[in-house]
Design a protein around this motif. Structure first.
Motif, PDB file in Angstrom:
ATOM      1  N   ILE A 161       0.779  -1.054  -0.058  1.00  0.00           N
ATOM      2  CA  ILE A 161      -0.162   0.063   0.056  1.00  0.00           C
ATOM      3  C   ILE A 161       0.984   1.262   0.091  1.00  0.00           C
ATOM      4  O   ILE A 161       1.794   1.457   0.942  1.00  0.00           O
ATOM      5  CB  ILE A 161      -0.975  -0.206   1.297  1.00  0.00           C
ATOM      6  N   GLY A 162       0.664   2.000  -1.055  1.00  0.00           N
ATOM      7  CA  GLY A 162       1.556   3.100  -1.192  1.00  0.00           C
ATOM      8  C   GLY A 162       0.636   4.460  -1.061  1.00  0.00           C
ATOM      9  O   GLY A 162      -0.447   4.400  -1.882  1.00  0.00           O
ATOM     10  N   GLN A 163       1.154   5.563  -0.523  1.00  0.00           N
ATOM     11  CA  GLN A 163       0.321   6.715  -0.028  1.00  0.00           C
ATOM     12  C   GLN A 163       0.198   7.647  -1.250  1.00  0.00           C
ATOM     13  O   GLN A 163      -0.972   8.388  -1.428  1.00  0.00           O
ATOM     14  CB  GLN A 163       0.956   7.606   1.095  1.00  0.00           C
ATOM     15  N   LEU A 223      -3.305   9.023  -2.404  1.00  0.00           N
ATOM     16  CA  LEU A 223      -3.629  10.608  -2.209  1.00  0.00           C
ATOM     17  C   LEU A 223      -4.066  11.267  -3.338  1.00  0.00           C
ATOM     18  O   LEU A 223      -4.996  12.147  -3.393  1.00  0.00           O
ATOM     19  CB  LEU A 223      -2.613  11.173  -1.466  1.00  0.00           C
ATOM     20  N   LYS A 224      -3.287  10.859  -4.458  1.00  0.00           N
ATOM     21  CA  LYS A 224      -3.515  11.371  -5.733  1.00  0.00           C
ATOM     22  C   LYS A 224      -5.291  11.147  -6.234  1.00  0.00           C
ATOM     23  O   LYS A 224      -5.908  11.739  -6.759  1.00  0.00           O
ATOM     24  CB  LYS A 224      -2.787  10.814  -6.744  1.00  0.00           C
ATOM     25  N   ALA A 225      -5.449   9.953  -5.944  1.00  0.00           N
ATOM     26  CA  ALA A 225      -6.776   9.258  -6.357  1.00  0.00           C
ATOM     27  C   ALA A 225      -7.875  10.055  -5.397  1.00  0.00           C
ATOM     28  O   ALA A 225      -9.059  10.460  -5.653  1.00  0.00           O
ATOM     29  CB  ALA A 225      -6.984   7.959  -6.197  1.00  0.00           C
ATOM     30  N   GLN A 226      -7.514  10.056  -4.211  1.00  0.00           N
ATOM     31  CA  GLN A 226      -8.493  10.643  -3.045  1.00  0.00           C
ATOM     32  C   GLN A 226      -8.480  12.200  -3.311  1.00  0.00           C
ATOM     33  O   GLN A 226      -9.885  12.814  -3.296  1.00  0.00           O
ATOM     34  CB  GLN A 226      -8.243  10.282  -1.869  1.00  0.00           C
ATOM     35  N   VAL A 227      -7.768  12.805  -3.387  1.00  0.00           N
ATOM     36  CA  VAL A 227      -7.770  14.457  -3.270  1.00  0.00           C
ATOM     37  C   VAL A 227      -7.454  14.995  -4.750  1.00  0.00           C
ATOM     38  O   VAL A 227      -7.978  15.900  -5.118  1.00  0.00           O
ATOM     39  CB  VAL A 227      -6.503  14.898  -2.471  1.00  0.00           C
ATOM     40  N   GLY A 228      -6.422  14.336  -5.416  1.00  0.00           N
ATOM     41  CA  GLY A 228      -6.135  15.089  -6.762  1.00  0.00           C
ATOM     42  C   GLY A 228      -5.126  16.259  -6.847  1.00  0.00           C
ATOM     43  O   GLY A 228      -3.977  16.153  -6.973  1.00  0.00           O
ATOM     44  N   ASP A 229      -5.501  17.370  -6.202  1.00  0.00           N
ATOM     45  CA  ASP A 229      -4.766  18.526  -6.161  1.00  0.00           C
ATOM     46  C   ASP A 229      -3.512  18.369  -4.972  1.00  0.00           C
ATOM     47  O   ASP A 229      -4.035  18.380  -3.847  1.00  0.00           O
ATOM     48  CB  ASP A 229      -5.598  19.691  -5.982  1.00  0.00           C
ATOM     49  N   PRO A 230      -2.300  18.557  -5.199  1.00  0.00           N
ATOM     50  CA  PRO A 230      -1.330  18.343  -4.304  1.00  0.00           C
ATOM     51  C   PRO A 230      -1.431  19.494  -3.244  1.00  0.00           C
ATOM     52  O   PRO A 230      -0.905  19.345  -2.119  1.00  0.00           O
ATOM     53  CB  PRO A 230       0.052  18.309  -4.894  1.00  0.00           C
ATOM     54  N   THR A 231      -2.054  20.427  -3.460  1.00  0.00           N
ATOM     55  CA  THR A 231      -2.141  21.662  -2.434  1.00  0.00           C
ATOM     56  C   THR A 231      -2.855  21.070  -1.289  1.00  0.00           C
ATOM     57  O   THR A 231      -2.530  21.737  -0.332  1.00  0.00           O
ATOM     58  CB  THR A 231      -2.971  22.622  -3.201  1.00  0.00           C
ATOM     59  N   TYR A 232      -3.600  19.974  -1.281  1.00  0.00           N
ATOM     60  CA  TYR A 232      -4.273  19.675  -0.198  1.00  0.00           C
ATOM     61  C   TYR A 232      -3.926  18.352   0.486  1.00  0.00           C
ATOM     62  O   TYR A 232      -4.533  17.863   1.202  1.00  0.00           O
ATOM     63  CB  TYR A 232      -6.011  19.534  -0.453  1.00  0.00           C
ATOM     64  N   VAL A 255      -8.881 -11.023   1.758  1.00  0.00           N
ATOM     65  CA  VAL A 255      -8.894  -9.753   2.595  1.00  0.00           C
ATOM     66  C   VAL A 255     -10.158  -8.853   2.119  1.00  0.00           C
ATOM     67  O   VAL A 255     -10.223  -8.469   0.928  1.00  0.00           O
ATOM     68  CB  VAL A 255      -7.661  -8.829   2.017  1.00  0.00           C
ATOM     69  N   VAL A 256     -11.085  -8.676   3.293  1.00  0.00           N
ATOM     70  CA  VAL A 256     -12.364  -8.132   3.135  1.00  0.00           C
ATOM     71  C   VAL A 256     -11.771  -6.525   3.658  1.00  0.00           C
ATOM     72  O   VAL A 256     -11.735  -6.558   4.766  1.00  0.00           O
ATOM     73  CB  VAL A 256     -13.215  -8.655   4.079  1.00  0.00           C
ATOM     74  N   ILE A 257     -12.119  -5.720   2.746  1.00  0.00           N
ATOM     75  CA  ILE A 257     -11.730  -4.203   2.885  1.00  0.00           C
ATOM     76  C   ILE A 257     -13.226  -3.586   3.093  1.00  0.00           C
ATOM     77  O   ILE A 257     -13.968  -3.810   2.117  1.00  0.00           O
ATOM     78  CB  ILE A 257     -11.048  -3.528   1.830  1.00  0.00           C
ATOM     79  N   LEU A 258     -13.539  -2.911   4.109  1.00  0.00           N
ATOM     80  CA  LEU A 258     -14.638  -2.184   4.178  1.00  0.00           C
ATOM     81  C   LEU A 258     -14.634  -0.801   3.316  1.00  0.00           C
ATOM     82  O   LEU A 258     -13.669  -0.199   3.772  1.00  0.00           O
ATOM     83  CB  LEU A 258     -15.169  -1.977   5.819  1.00  0.00           C
ATOM     84  N   HIS A 259     -15.635  -0.701   2.801  1.00  0.00           N
ATOM     85  CA  HIS A 259     -15.461   0.681   1.797  1.00  0.00           C
ATOM     86  C   HIS A 259     -16.714   1.534   2.174  1.00  0.00           C
ATOM     87  O   HIS A 259     -17.914   1.164   1.604  1.00  0.00           O
ATOM     88  CB  HIS A 259     -15.622   0.209   0.508  1.00  0.00           C
ATOM     89  N   ALA A 313     -12.309   7.058  -1.923  1.00  0.00           N
ATOM     90  CA  ALA A 313     -11.335   6.554  -3.028  1.00  0.00           C
ATOM     91  C   ALA A 313     -10.309   5.622  -2.192  1.00  0.00           C
ATOM     92  O   ALA A 313      -9.763   4.929  -3.023  1.00  0.00           O
ATOM     93  CB  ALA A 313     -10.800   7.660  -3.706  1.00  0.00           C
ATOM     94  N   ILE A 314     -10.024   5.642  -0.882  1.00  0.00           N
ATOM     95  CA  ILE A 314      -8.797   5.080  -0.657  1.00  0.00           C
ATOM     96  C   ILE A 314      -9.086   3.653  -0.615  1.00  0.00           C
ATOM     97  O   ILE A 314      -8.144   3.050  -1.128  1.00  0.00           O
ATOM     98  CB  ILE A 314      -8.418   5.708   0.930  1.00  0.00           C
ATOM     99  N   PRO A 315      -9.966   3.061  -0.207  1.00  0.00           N
ATOM    100  CA  PRO A 315     -10.177   1.604  -0.109  1.00  0.00           C
ATOM    101  C   PRO A 315      -9.931   0.953  -1.814  1.00  0.00           C
ATOM    102  O   PRO A 315      -9.455  -0.259  -1.950  1.00  0.00           O
ATOM    103  CB  PRO A 315     -11.546   1.255   0.298  1.00  0.00           C
ATOM    104  N   VAL A 316     -10.378   1.695  -2.571  1.00  0.00           N
ATOM    105  CA  VAL A 316     -10.435   1.181  -3.905  1.00  0.00           C
ATOM    106  C   VAL A 316      -8.966   1.190  -4.305  1.00  0.00           C
ATOM    107  O   VAL A 316      -8.500   0.189  -4.944  1.00  0.00           O
ATOM    108  CB  VAL A 316     -11.196   2.241  -4.928  1.00  0.00           C
ATOM    109  N   VAL A 317      -8.372   2.149  -4.004  1.00  0.00           N
ATOM    110  CA  VAL A 317      -6.641   2.101  -4.562  1.00  0.00           C
ATOM    111  C   VAL A 317      -5.966   1.122  -3.618  1.00  0.00           C
ATOM    112  O   VAL A 317      -5.304   0.524  -4.524  1.00  0.00           O
ATOM    113  CB  VAL A 317      -5.984   3.485  -4.468  1.00  0.00           C
ATOM    114  N   MET A 318      -6.188   1.105  -2.381  1.00  0.00           N
ATOM    115  CA  MET A 318      -5.627  -0.019  -1.704  1.00  0.00           C
ATOM    116  C   MET A 318      -5.921  -1.567  -2.263  1.00  0.00           C
ATOM    117  O   MET A 318      -5.220  -2.397  -2.259  1.00  0.00           O
ATOM    118  CB  MET A 318      -6.254  -0.219  -0.192  1.00  0.00           C
ATOM    119  N   ALA A 319      -7.033  -1.543  -2.608  1.00  0.00           N
ATOM    120  CA  ALA A 319      -7.558  -2.965  -2.938  1.00  0.00           C
ATOM    121  C   ALA A 319      -6.590  -3.423  -4.488  1.00  0.00           C
ATOM    122  O   ALA A 319      -6.078  -4.439  -4.549  1.00  0.00           O
ATOM    123  CB  ALA A 319      -9.000  -2.874  -3.541  1.00  0.00           C
TER     124      ALA A 319
END
Length: 529
Positions: A309-311, A315-324, A369-373, A382-388
């Motif tokens: 799992i890489g951050q 974070l790109k998928a969840q937030v997009g804008d690196p400002t945030y 591995v069951v991830i609760l989304h 968006a985080i669980p989707v990328v983790m999966a």
């Protein structure tokens, strides 16, 4: 597709019209704020839940004995002063003048004692502190004492701005059992809750407490002089983000607590609206393994997942804008007193090859591995989707199970195997003020069945937390926190996923909007244009 889009848009506008119609049941006022918060308010008792909306509600109607300012320094709030004995075991608090409950009765020291005792039954820091308390008693109407068996950090516990802040209630209310919801919402804070107009999931109303006596000093975050400059505030629920943004742009609401990242450019382009990061600390997304069930009862398998799992992609998928957002390997937050980069290489970059090697070494048997989304939480959906995706690349058999946030909260308490409603990983977010040290951080919990969800049994974590509680030396505390980060990441106790900032937006007719770790509505004035 065009018809489908039109139908969704039309339904959203109908929902907005209905919500605004409910708000319009009272006269339109230039000194009324119409606000859309990030999620609905469902629990009114701030001792029962760490929900941020419940915390925000509590800041409206209650006050705190101590508070934390914008520089993260502890300040007196309801307290006029405090004294600490030379041996660090005796704390004496004196209340300031002018404190009254919404029903006109004076606030007394016995109210503070009863409130702290109830809060301490549910709060993480309070639970750890109370076994060290020898006595807590009112001396007179203005003074009370906390006597400790051994020195401990009482001030930080009582001043923390989030998690479960120590809000003060009347004694009669604070005597409600800690696991039972209160029904009397009498506070002493700058606003009064209008219970008769409360429509759960639709509208929450507050009116100015005209008898409130603010501190004679400038406001700073949750501390200082809480001067109310409007007569009425209405919180509305608008679940559709685009509808809420359009309502703000069109002047139908005054304030939007959280602007979705993808809609921020649209808000920023409006000449009538201010887009602003009011919370300078921000949030830490994190995940937790279920260590009682396969496959994460195996330490090597946990470590394999952590390497996979890489951050950055998350974070790109969840937030997009690196400002945030920014990547961060510190369990206790980057830029904060106990920041550390120990074992950051395990959790910041995605190392699929290392993950595969560890899975092979662990003889992973393809256990699911069951991830609760939780799909309805904008800050983490968006985080669980990328983790999966990342875990599948490493060779894990992943099942991503979608649900709403309230279902996720219920589901994560299930200790059974995944096939019978259990789980393997869940994701949540904490405000940085809630994770910045080992005492308040819920993730620093590893006492087996008594631990926070995931139930790791790592005695060294609990031992180090106990040492952190009683030491008064800053250097020693930093060493303990560093060791905790090492142990927690080695064992996969709680894994941070970087840091996220969010922006609020409000009409430029508002002035005096404060920067704070929780949205606060004192000091805000509204002009008609």
């Amino acid at each position: 597709m065009q018809l489908q889009h039109f139908t969704k848009s039309w339904l959203a506008r109908v929902g907005l019209a209905a919500t605004l119609a409910a708000a319009a049941s009272t006269p339109a006022l230039a000194d009324k704020l119409t606000v859309v918060m990030a999620s609905k308010l469902s629990v009114l008792d701030p001792v029962l839940t760490a929900s941020h909306q419940t915390r925000n509600h509590a800041y409206m109607i209650y006050d705190t004995l101590l508070a934390t300012d914008a520089d993260n320094k502890i300040r007196p709030q309801m307290a006029d002063k405090w004294e600490i004995s030379a041996d660090g075991k005796a704390y004496t608090f004196t209340l300031r003048e002018g404190l009254r409950w919404h029903d006109g009765a004076p606030v007394k020291a016995e109210d503070c004692v009863a409130s702290i005792k109830r809060w301490a039954q549910q709060d993480k820091m309070g639970r750890q502190l109370m076994p060290l308390v020898e006595s807590m008693n009112a001396v007179d109407d203005k003074t009370f004492t906390i006597i400790l068996k051994t020195p401990a950090d009482v001030l930080t516990a009582l001043a923390k701005p989030s998690g479960l802040p120590s809000f003060i209630m009347p004694k009669r209310v604070a005597e409600t059992p800690a696991a039972q919801a209160i029904t009397d919402y009498t506070g002493s804070g700058p606003f009064k809750f209008v219970q008769a107009e409360f429509q759960p999931g639709v509208k929450t109303v507050y009116e100015k407490n005209t008898d409130y006596v603010p501190r004679n000093e400038p406001p700073s975050a949750t501390s200082g002089g809480k001067v109310v400059k409007v007569d009425r505030i209405e919180w509305l629920t608008l679940p559709d983000p685009m509808t809420a943004v359009n309502a703000l742009l069109e002047g139908e609401i005054d304030y939007l607590e959280t602007v979705p990242f993808d809609l921020a450019p649209m808000v920023q382009s409006s000449p009538d609206v201010e887009l602003r990061v009011l919370d300078k600390m921000g949030y830490q997304p994190m995940y937790r393994f279920n260590q009682t069930q396969k496959p994460f009862d195996n330490k090597l398998v946990r470590q394999a997942a952590m390497y996979a799992i890489g951050q950055d992609d998350i974070l790109k998928a969840q937030v997009g804008d690196p400002t945030y957002y920014k990547t961060c390997g510190a369990v206790f937050g980057c830029g904060l007193p106990y920041a550390s980069d120990i074992r950051a290489d395990m959790i910041v970059p995605s190392n699929i090859e290392k993950a595969k090697a560890l899975l092979k070494e662990a003889n992973y048997d393809n256990s699911p591995v069951v991830i609760l989304h939780a799909t309805d939480i904008a800050m983490a959906s968006a985080i669980p989707v990328v983790m999966a995706q990342q875990l599948r690349q490493a060779g894990f058999n992943v099942q991503l199970q979608a649900m709403d946030f309230m279902t996720m909260l219920s589901r994560r308490a299930n200790r059974d195997v995944p096939a019978k409603g259990g789980w393997s990983i869940f994701v949540t977010t904490w405000h940085m003020s809630e994770i910045l040290d080992p005492l308040r951080n819920y993730g620093v919990s590893a006492n087996g069945e008594k631990a926070w969800f995931g139930w790791p049994d790592i005695p060294q974590v609990e031992s180090l937390r106990d040492k952190f509680l009683v030491t008064r030396d800053d250097q020693e505390r930093k060493q303990i926190a560093d060791k905790l980060q090492d142990v927690m990441l080695d064992e996969g106790v709680a894994i941070p996923l970087g840091q996220i900032a969010t922006a609020a937006a409000y009409r430029k007719t508002l002035t005096g909007v404060l920067e704070s770790p929780a949205p606060v509505f004192w000091n805000i004035a509204k002009s008609e244009k």
